[in-house]
Scaffold this motif. Structure first.
Motif, PDB file in Angstrom:
ATOM      1  N   PRO A 184       7.961  -9.666   1.782  1.00  0.00           N
ATOM      2  CA  PRO A 184       8.071  -8.763   2.927  1.00  0.00           C
ATOM      3  C   PRO A 184       6.703  -8.392   3.468  1.00  0.00           C
ATOM      4  O   PRO A 184       5.684  -8.562   2.793  1.00  0.00           O
ATOM      5  CB  PRO A 184       8.758  -7.534   2.318  1.00  0.00           C
ATOM      6  N   GLN A 185       6.682  -7.873   4.676  1.00  0.00           N
ATOM      7  CA  GLN A 185       5.415  -7.396   5.215  1.00  0.00           C
ATOM      8  C   GLN A 185       4.977  -6.107   4.528  1.00  0.00           C
ATOM      9  O   GLN A 185       3.785  -5.845   4.405  1.00  0.00           O
ATOM     10  CB  GLN A 185       5.531  -7.170   6.729  1.00  0.00           C
ATOM     11  N   VAL A 186       5.934  -5.303   4.102  1.00  0.00           N
ATOM     12  CA  VAL A 186       5.630  -4.014   3.473  1.00  0.00           C
ATOM     13  C   VAL A 186       6.627  -3.752   2.353  1.00  0.00           C
ATOM     14  O   VAL A 186       7.810  -4.087   2.474  1.00  0.00           O
ATOM     15  CB  VAL A 186       5.711  -2.848   4.490  1.00  0.00           C
ATOM     16  N   LEU A 187       6.155  -3.137   1.284  1.00  0.00           N
ATOM     17  CA  LEU A 187       7.018  -2.609   0.240  1.00  0.00           C
ATOM     18  C   LEU A 187       7.132  -1.102   0.437  1.00  0.00           C
ATOM     19  O   LEU A 187       6.122  -0.417   0.603  1.00  0.00           O
ATOM     20  CB  LEU A 187       6.440  -2.892  -1.147  1.00  0.00           C
ATOM     21  N   PRO A 219       0.977  -4.713   1.276  1.00  0.00           N
ATOM     22  CA  PRO A 219       0.876  -3.276   1.534  1.00  0.00           C
ATOM     23  C   PRO A 219       2.090  -2.547   0.968  1.00  0.00           C
ATOM     24  O   PRO A 219       3.225  -3.029   1.063  1.00  0.00           O
ATOM     25  CB  PRO A 219       0.842  -3.190   3.064  1.00  0.00           C
ATOM     26  N   LEU A 220       1.856  -1.390   0.400  1.00  0.00           N
ATOM     27  CA  LEU A 220       2.908  -0.607  -0.237  1.00  0.00           C
ATOM     28  C   LEU A 220       2.743   0.843   0.152  1.00  0.00           C
ATOM     29  O   LEU A 220       1.628   1.367   0.155  1.00  0.00           O
ATOM     30  CB  LEU A 220       2.831  -0.778  -1.754  1.00  0.00           C
ATOM     31  N   ILE A 221       3.860   1.479   0.490  1.00  0.00           N
ATOM     32  CA  ILE A 221       3.855   2.912   0.770  1.00  0.00           C
ATOM     33  C   ILE A 221       5.058   3.525   0.062  1.00  0.00           C
ATOM     34  O   ILE A 221       6.092   2.861  -0.094  1.00  0.00           O
ATOM     35  CB  ILE A 221       3.876   3.197   2.288  1.00  0.00           C
ATOM     36  N   ALA A 222       4.921   4.741  -0.374  1.00  0.00           N
ATOM     37  CA  ALA A 222       5.997   5.404  -1.108  1.00  0.00           C
ATOM     38  C   ALA A 222       6.399   6.691  -0.399  1.00  0.00           C
ATOM     39  O   ALA A 222       5.600   7.306   0.314  1.00  0.00           O
ATOM     40  CB  ALA A 222       5.558   5.726  -2.541  1.00  0.00           C
ATOM     41  N   THR A 223       7.651   7.080  -0.603  1.00  0.00           N
ATOM     42  CA  THR A 223       8.138   8.360  -0.110  1.00  0.00           C
ATOM     43  C   THR A 223       9.123   8.923  -1.122  1.00  0.00           C
ATOM     44  O   THR A 223       9.395   8.314  -2.154  1.00  0.00           O
ATOM     45  CB  THR A 223       8.782   8.226   1.278  1.00  0.00           C
ATOM     46  N   TYR A 224       9.662  10.090  -0.816  1.00  0.00           N
ATOM     47  CA  TYR A 224      10.609  10.726  -1.726  1.00  0.00           C
ATOM     48  C   TYR A 224      11.924   9.943  -1.778  1.00  0.00           C
ATOM     49  O   TYR A 224      12.332   9.319  -0.797  1.00  0.00           O
ATOM     50  CB  TYR A 224      10.891  12.160  -1.288  1.00  0.00           C
TER      51      TYR A 224
END
Length: 287
Positions: A184-187, A219-224
């Motif tokens: 994927p482009q982003v995790l 690239p990886l971004i996290a949220t709740y």
């Protein structure tokens, strides 16, 4: 570091990758390295050094480390459904390999199936899953168009407890193979367990959410986790801020590439159910 030093390091890492993947040597085109470190703010970012700016998406996705040439999502799903590597296989009703498209813009990773997922064999289909769908739709992402949704563990931990370390380890190869195949482009990691499992960190979700990190060059971004938002509505506004960062990053990847991958305005009728809730999420209000 000189361009020659970079090339030697690249060769050594590829040799190590092939050894870890079973000892089969894979030929790869050698990249052209420059002597400069690149534009400001776009250097290599360590997993424990998050940044507010997205890491550059690699023009060529990294190699499929440890993934057999003939591997497929279908093969992984079949292995997951037949898996008995850990105690979760003894208590599950249905394993949950994952769901989505095979060329996603975003791969969403949660911690593990819950009660409803255990019944249906699909990820995020309970109350938290319905909220996740609305969260994704608010930034034009859909599991049937441009996302793939999976979990760190593929079977439900009894009582929805956190997966134990040995349970995460037993499932880790499935998730690594899925990421390598999907590219994927982003995790997008939702919740503490997912981000900790991928990065091997003990930092909490509050410290890591909304910051750009990297997992094997992606690239990886996290949220709740959506279930946390259901318990504490004050978290919905920061979760929306995280989603806006994801949306902005995808937009910067370019309209042409995003359109080809299925990103853009929803089709006629898509995401209209719960439209009021989507608007409320965008405002950071209750949903």
């Amino acid at each position: 570091m000189s361009s020659e030093d970079k090339l030697q390091l690249w060769r050594s890492l590829n040799l190590l990758e092939d050894w870890l993947g079973g000892g089969i040597r894979h030929e790869r085109p050698e990249p052209a390295f420059g002597d400069q470190s690149g534009p400001a703010g776009h250097g290599t970012q360590a997993a424990d050094e998050p940044t507010d700016s997205p890491l550059p998406y690699p023009p060529e996705a990294p190699g499929r480390s440890g993934v057999p040439e003939a591997d497929s999502l279908e093969a992984i799903a079949a292995e997951v459904r037949d898996c008995s590597k850990c105690r979760l296989g003894d208590t599950r009703r249905k394993a949950v390999p994952g769901q989505g498209v095979d060329r996603p813009l975003v791969m969403v990773i949660g911690e593990g199936p819950g009660a409803e997922e255990d019944v249906q064999g699909l990820p995020f289909v309970g109350p938290a899953g319905k909220l996740l769908d609305r969260m994704l739709a608010s930034v034009d992402l859909y599991r049937d168009r441009n996302c793939f949704i999976a979990n760190v563990v593929k079977c439900r931990p009894p009582g929805n407890r956190d997966p134990a370390p040995d349970e995460r380890d037993a499932c880790s190869s499935y998730l690594r193979r899925q990421i390598a195949l999907l590219r994927p482009q982003v995790l997008l990691c939702v919740g503490r367990v997912a981000i900790q499992a991928l990065l091997g960190t003990t930092q909490g979700i509050s410290a890591l959410r909304g910051r750009w990190l990297s997992y094997e060059g992606l690239p990886l971004i996290a949220t709740y986790h959506p279930s946390a938002l259901l318990r504490d509505e004050s978290l919905k506004r920061p979760a929306w801020e995280d989603l806006k960062k994801l949306r902005d990053f995808l937009a910067r990847e370019g309209d042409e590439g995003a359109s080809a991958a299925g990103f853009g305005p929803p089709p006629e009728g898509a995401g209209t159910a719960g439209g009021g809730e989507n608007a409320a999420l965008r405002r950071g209000a209750d949903v």
